[in-house]
Design an enzyme around this catalytic site. Structure first.
Site, PDB file in Angstrom:
ATOM      1  N   MET A  30     -73.681  52.702  21.355  1.00 23.23           N
ATOM      2  CA  MET A  30     -72.340  52.776  22.017  1.00 23.23           C
ATOM      3  C   MET A  30     -72.753  52.712  23.466  1.00 23.23           C
ATOM      4  SD  MET A  30     -69.496  53.943  19.267  1.00 23.23           S
ATOM      5  CE  MET A  30     -69.806  55.814  19.684  1.00 23.23           C
ATOM      6  N   GLY A  31     -73.693  52.821  24.033  1.00 22.95           N
ATOM      7  CA  GLY A  31     -74.047  52.858  25.377  1.00 22.95           C
ATOM      8  C   GLY A  31     -74.175  54.198  25.852  1.00 22.95           C
ATOM      9  N   HIS A  34     -79.453  57.486  26.686  1.00 24.71           N
ATOM     10  CA  HIS A  34     -80.328  58.567  26.969  1.00 24.71           C
ATOM     11  C   HIS A  34     -81.690  58.589  25.946  1.00 24.71           C
ATOM     12  CE1 HIS A  34     -79.037  60.179  23.091  1.00 24.71           C
ATOM     13  NE2 HIS A  34     -77.769  60.236  23.542  1.00 24.71           N
ATOM     14  N   HIS A  37     -81.694  57.385  22.352  1.00 26.05           N
ATOM     15  CA  HIS A  37     -81.599  55.803  22.104  1.00 26.05           C
ATOM     16  C   HIS A  37     -83.042  55.174  22.422  1.00 26.05           C
ATOM     17  CE1 HIS A  37     -77.258  57.078  23.310  1.00 26.05           C
ATOM     18  NE2 HIS A  37     -77.187  56.286  22.187  1.00 26.05           N
ATOM     19  N   GLN A  61     -64.159  53.245  15.017  1.00 28.07           N
ATOM     20  CA  GLN A  61     -64.579  54.172  14.348  1.00 28.07           C
ATOM     21  C   GLN A  61     -64.254  55.568  15.140  1.00 28.07           C
ATOM     22  OE1 GLN A  61     -68.731  52.726  15.508  1.00 28.07           O
ATOM     23  NE2 GLN A  61     -69.293  54.970  15.786  1.00 28.07           N
ATOM     24  N   GLY A 148     -80.604  56.981  14.500  1.00 27.37           N
ATOM     25  CA  GLY A 148     -81.113  58.283  14.650  1.00 27.37           C
ATOM     26  C   GLY A 148     -80.647  59.457  13.605  1.00 27.37           C
ATOM     27  N   LYS A 150     -79.604  62.152  14.338  1.00 33.56           N
ATOM     28  CA  LYS A 150     -78.764  62.916  14.979  1.00 33.56           C
ATOM     29  C   LYS A 150     -77.444  62.624  14.009  1.00 33.56           C
ATOM     30  CE  LYS A 150     -75.993  64.262  18.475  1.00 33.56           C
ATOM     31  NZ  LYS A 150     -74.875  63.540  18.346  1.00 33.56           N
ATOM     32  N   ARG A 188     -71.886  62.276  24.599  1.00 34.98           N
ATOM     33  CA  ARG A 188     -70.806  62.937  25.021  1.00 34.98           C
ATOM     34  C   ARG A 188     -71.378  64.336  25.727  1.00 34.98           C
ATOM     35  NH1 ARG A 188     -69.575  61.053  19.675  1.00 34.98           N
ATOM     36  NH2 ARG A 188     -67.452  60.000  19.451  1.00 34.98           N
TER      37      ARG A 188
HETATM   38  P1  AMP Z   1     -74.468  56.295  19.683  1.00 36.02           P
HETATM   39  O1  AMP Z   1     -74.869  55.424  20.919  1.00 36.02           O
HETATM   40  O2  AMP Z   1     -74.146  57.428  19.893  1.00 36.02           O
HETATM   41  O3  AMP Z   1     -73.602  55.339  18.610  1.00 36.02           O
HETATM   42  O4  AMP Z   1     -75.917  56.172  18.890  1.00 36.02           O
HETATM   43  C1  AMP Z   1     -76.884  55.204  18.640  1.00 36.02           C
HETATM   44  C2  AMP Z   1     -77.734  55.584  17.953  1.00 36.02           C
HETATM   45  O5  AMP Z   1     -78.575  56.473  18.773  1.00 36.02           O
HETATM   46  C3  AMP Z   1     -77.649  56.177  16.761  1.00 36.02           C
HETATM   47  O6  AMP Z   1     -78.416  55.738  15.518  1.00 36.02           O
HETATM   48  C4  AMP Z   1     -77.826  57.675  17.114  1.00 36.02           C
HETATM   49  O7  AMP Z   1     -78.048  58.347  15.594  1.00 36.02           O
HETATM   50  C5  AMP Z   1     -78.959  57.702  17.909  1.00 36.02           C
HETATM   51  N1  AMP Z   1     -79.103  58.695  18.539  1.00 36.02           N
HETATM   52  C6  AMP Z   1     -78.112  59.325  19.357  1.00 36.02           C
HETATM   53  N2  AMP Z   1     -78.375  60.300  19.903  1.00 36.02           N
HETATM   54  C7  AMP Z   1     -79.680  60.526  19.330  1.00 36.02           C
HETATM   55  C8  AMP Z   1     -80.543  61.837  19.459  1.00 36.02           C
HETATM   56  N3  AMP Z   1     -80.317  63.010  20.084  1.00 36.02           N
HETATM   57  N4  AMP Z   1     -81.884  61.760  18.825  1.00 36.02           N
HETATM   58  C9  AMP Z   1     -82.038  60.594  18.071  1.00 36.02           C
HETATM   59  N5  AMP Z   1     -81.168  59.576  17.867  1.00 36.02           N
HETATM   60  C10 AMP Z   1     -79.953  59.664  18.431  1.00 36.02           C
END
Ligand code: AMP
Length: 283
Positions: A30-31, A34, A37, A61, A148, A150, A188
């Site tokens: 979702m951009g 860091h 990602h 979501q 991830g 996470k 976040r």
């Molecule tokens: P998001 O942009 O938050 O939807 O995350 C995109 C992908 O990055 C998802 O598969 C998350 O689980 C992964 N991700 C986000 N933060 C972390 C982190 N700190 N360590 C590992 N994977 C992460």
């Protein structure tokens, strides 16, 4: 790196790879990218012939409209970071391409996996996740998709979805990337002040204590000790559970391999999640 905005552009670029039977690695995001990602991009790069990252802040979501409104957006920075890390394609779809009128909604029975923890506290969240991931898989047809840990429960939900729908994609999960303080990296976190970030360390610190206690005590004792030590005036615990990694049911009396402690907590108005495996998977 090639930036793709439409499904047409996407398919024009990906078809030659598919024809050559090359492996396509996909990282949905979702951009506000860091190192968490980027770790996924690196792993995809290692394991696949080409890598595509999507950036789409999926409205369906978000159960909290304010969270959606305040979700960090920094496209230029994201593109620079992806280019630096040798990403091949970035897909930036419009909402109308992801959710055209009359697109059939996918509804799968997730059972407990979708109902506990995030499912309980964020109604319809996983419904949104399942639908957006299924749609992106349909458009991209990746060989492998990278997630991830996470988002521990999200990985379980996506695996279940892939199973139920018999999708020909391999799901690969990667460890949590943390800051030096232990705080799990998250888009976040940009909404946290320096003081908030210090306060939020209580989350990972509690998980680390759980890991130590798990060597000596049964799960229920560890859970209670973790709850007792989770005290910070600025951080409000939403849930803390120790779960079986396959079923996501609570682990009470006896340890199971890969038992994982999961936390959701509010630091001010920012909701954070984190988790840690307390017993080795192979044990
Ligand atoms: P998001 O942009 O938050 O939807 O995350 C995109 C992908 O990055 C998802 O598969 C998350 O689980 C992964 N991700 C986000 N933060 C972390 C982190 N700190 N360590 C590992 N994977 C992460």
């Amino acid at each position: 790196m090639i930036t793709l905005h439409t499904i047409n552009e996407l398919q024009t670029q990906l078809t030659p790879h598919q024809k050559k039977e090359e492996t396509i690695g996909f990282v949905p995001t979702m951009g506000a990218l860091h190192e968490g990602h980027i770790q996924l991009v690196r792993e995809a790069k290692e394991k696949c012939n080409c890598v595509i990252v999507s950036i789409f802040v999926n409205p369906t979501q978000f159960n909290n409209p304010d969270d959606l409104k305040k979700y960090p957006r920094q496209l230029d920075k994201d593109l620079t970071l992806l280019e630096k890390n040798d990403c091949d394609y970035v897909f930036l779809p419009e909402e109308s391409e992801i959710y055209p009128p009359h697109l059939p909604k996918i509804s799968i029975t997730l059972g407990a996996i979708g109902e506990v923890m995030e499912g309980q506290f964020r109604p319809h969240h996983f419904d949104g996740v399942v639908n957006v991931v299924a749609r992106l898989f349909e458009l991209i047809q990746p060989t492998k998709a990278f997630f991830g840990r996470k988002d521990f429960q999200q990985v379980a939900v996506v695996r279940k979805m892939v199973d139920e729908l018999h999708l020909p994609v391999e799901i690969i999960d990667s460890p949590i990337v943390r800051s030096e303080s232990g705080l799990a990296l998250s888009s976040r976190n940009q909404r946290l002040s320096e003081q908030d970030k210090e306060a939020a360390v209580v989350i990972s610190a509690t998980l680390k204590k759980g890991l130590e206690w798990a060597k000596k005590y049964p799960p229920i004792v560890v859970l209670n000790k973790m709850k007792e030590c989770f005290t910070h005036p600025q951080v409000k615990l939403e849930y803390l559970q120790i779960v079986n990694p396959s079923t996501l049911e609570n682990v009470n009396q006896y340890w199971v391999p890969g038992a994982t402690a999961c936390i959701a907590a509010y630091c001010g108005e920012v909701r954070l999640i984190d988790n840690m495996e307390l017993t080795p998977k192979g044990k």
